[in-house]
Design an enzyme around this catalytic site. Structure first.
Site, short mmCIF file in Angstrom:
data_model
loop_
_atom_site.label_atom_id
_atom_site.label_comp_id
_atom_site.label_asym_id
_atom_site.label_seq_id
_atom_site.Cartn_x
_atom_site.Cartn_y
_atom_site.Cartn_z
N ASP A 29 6.33 1.04 -2.90
CA ASP A 29 4.91 0.70 -2.84
C ASP A 29 4.47 0.85 -1.39
O ASP A 29 4.35 -0.12 -0.64
CB ASP A 29 4.67 -0.72 -3.35
CG ASP A 29 3.19 -1.02 -3.55
OD1 ASP A 29 2.38 -0.10 -3.33
OD2 ASP A 29 2.86 -2.15 -3.92
N ALA A 30 4.25 2.12 -1.01
CA ALA A 30 3.97 2.45 0.39
C ALA A 30 2.53 2.87 0.62
O ALA A 30 2.07 2.90 1.76
CB ALA A 30 4.91 3.59 0.84
N LYS A 31 1.84 3.25 -0.45
CA LYS A 31 0.42 3.64 -0.39
C LYS A 31 0.17 4.66 0.72
O LYS A 31 -0.77 4.54 1.49
CB LYS A 31 -0.48 2.42 -0.24
CG LYS A 31 -0.35 1.43 -1.41
CD LYS A 31 -1.25 0.23 -1.22
CE LYS A 31 -1.11 -0.73 -2.39
NZ LYS A 31 0.20 -1.42 -2.43
N ARG A 32 1.00 5.69 0.75
CA ARG A 32 0.82 6.75 1.73
C ARG A 32 -0.33 7.67 1.30
O ARG A 32 -0.74 7.66 0.14
CB ARG A 32 2.11 7.55 1.90
CG ARG A 32 3.30 6.76 2.43
CD ARG A 32 2.99 6.06 3.73
NE ARG A 32 4.18 5.61 4.44
CZ ARG A 32 4.50 4.36 4.69
NH1 ARG A 32 3.73 3.38 4.25
NH2 ARG A 32 5.58 4.05 5.37
N THR A 63 3.80 5.08 -4.31
CA THR A 63 2.36 4.94 -4.49
C THR A 63 1.65 5.72 -3.40
O THR A 63 2.06 5.72 -2.24
CB THR A 63 1.92 3.46 -4.44
OG1 THR A 63 2.37 2.87 -3.21
CG2 THR A 63 2.50 2.68 -5.63
#
Length: 273
Positions: free
Chosen positions: A91-94, A118
């Site tokens: 869950d890094a939302k890059r 993510t």
């Protein structure tokens, strides 16, 4: 991991539970603080207590980045301890331009061997496609989140003659970048009233659904509205499970909380699948 393999896990465990490993050093049970790596020791015991009840684990990378190099060590050891058949989500939302996205993909897929990551879609196709070129790896695209700020952009009405929201355009456009075997979408449990709109556009895709448990989303409602022929749901619970107790019985209480969710999910699989 393929979609077929993920569905097999769901059927075998009668569960579509994802356990969030958002491990905050300030919330760890006191008796763990004297161990060599308290964050990893906490995660290890949570995993051992819940691995037969869930099909995915989702470490939020910020909790590990904030600890500097030691956090990356804890994260690496945590990943190595997760059973191979369980789906892992970074869950890094890059979400950056192509060259940088390629390096992020290399870091999380090649070096750390996560199954998925993510990704924020705001910068468009060239920020997402580098993550889609790796066999057996998944992009989980932010589509409809449950935070208050989602109103700023995601819920804007487009003047395109179809009276649709921006998040719906994100779904439609991103569907041309990859297949339901490569792309999942984040849809917050507290936005259950829009799940039918999501399913109309992405009927075959898996949805990662945060917001059940401590945030108050309805598991029954999400299951009824969002389940498809291969379940198509990974419902995340974090605080309600991993912080069910702050004492020496934290792992035992985490298992009890996860078991309660799994048993409810088993009913919905029988009812809606």
């Amino acid at each position: 991991m393929t979609r077929v393999q993920l569905f097999e896990q769901i059927l075998q465990k009668k569960s579509y539970l994802c356990v969030g490993l958002d491990t905050d050093p300030e919330k760890l049970p006191e008796h763990l603080l004297d161990t060599k790596d308290p964050v990893y020791e906490f995660n290890r015991q949570i995993i051992d207590a819940t691995a037969d009840l869930c099909v995915a684990y989702k470490p939020n990378i910020a909790f590990y980045e904030a600890q500097g190099p030691a956090g990356w060590v804890s994260l690496t050891k945590t990943l190595q301890h997760i059973p191979q058949q369980i789906f892992t989500i970074a869950d890094a939302k890059r979400g950056d331009i192509g060259n940088t996205s390629e390096l992020y993909a290399r870091a999380f897929f090649d070096k750390m061997n996560f199954d998925s990551i993510t990704v924020a879609p705001y910068m468009g196709a060239d920020s997402v496609k580098p993550f889609l070129g790796k066999a057996g790896k998944w992009v989980i695209l932010l589509a409809l989140t449950s935070n208050p700020g989602s109103q700023d952009f995601q819920m804007l009405k487009l003047e395109n003659g179809e009276s649709e929201y921006l998040f719906e355009q994100v779904l439609k456009t991103s569907a041309t970048w990859g297949t339901p075997d490569q792309l999942m979408y984040v849809v917050g449990a507290t936005r259950a009233d829009y799940v039918e709109r999501v399913r109309a556009i992405a009927p075959d895709s898996f949805l990662l659904v945060p917001g059940v448990g401590a945030q108050g989303g309805s598991l029954e409602e999400i299951s009824r509205l969002g389940m498809n022929k291969t379940c198509g749901l990974l419902v995340n619970s974090t605080r309600a499970i991993i912080y069910a107790s702050s004492g020496r019985d934290f792992a035992e209480k985490a298992r009890e909380a996860a078991l309660e969710v799994q048993q409810e999910m088993a009913q919905y699989l029988e009812r809606y699948l």
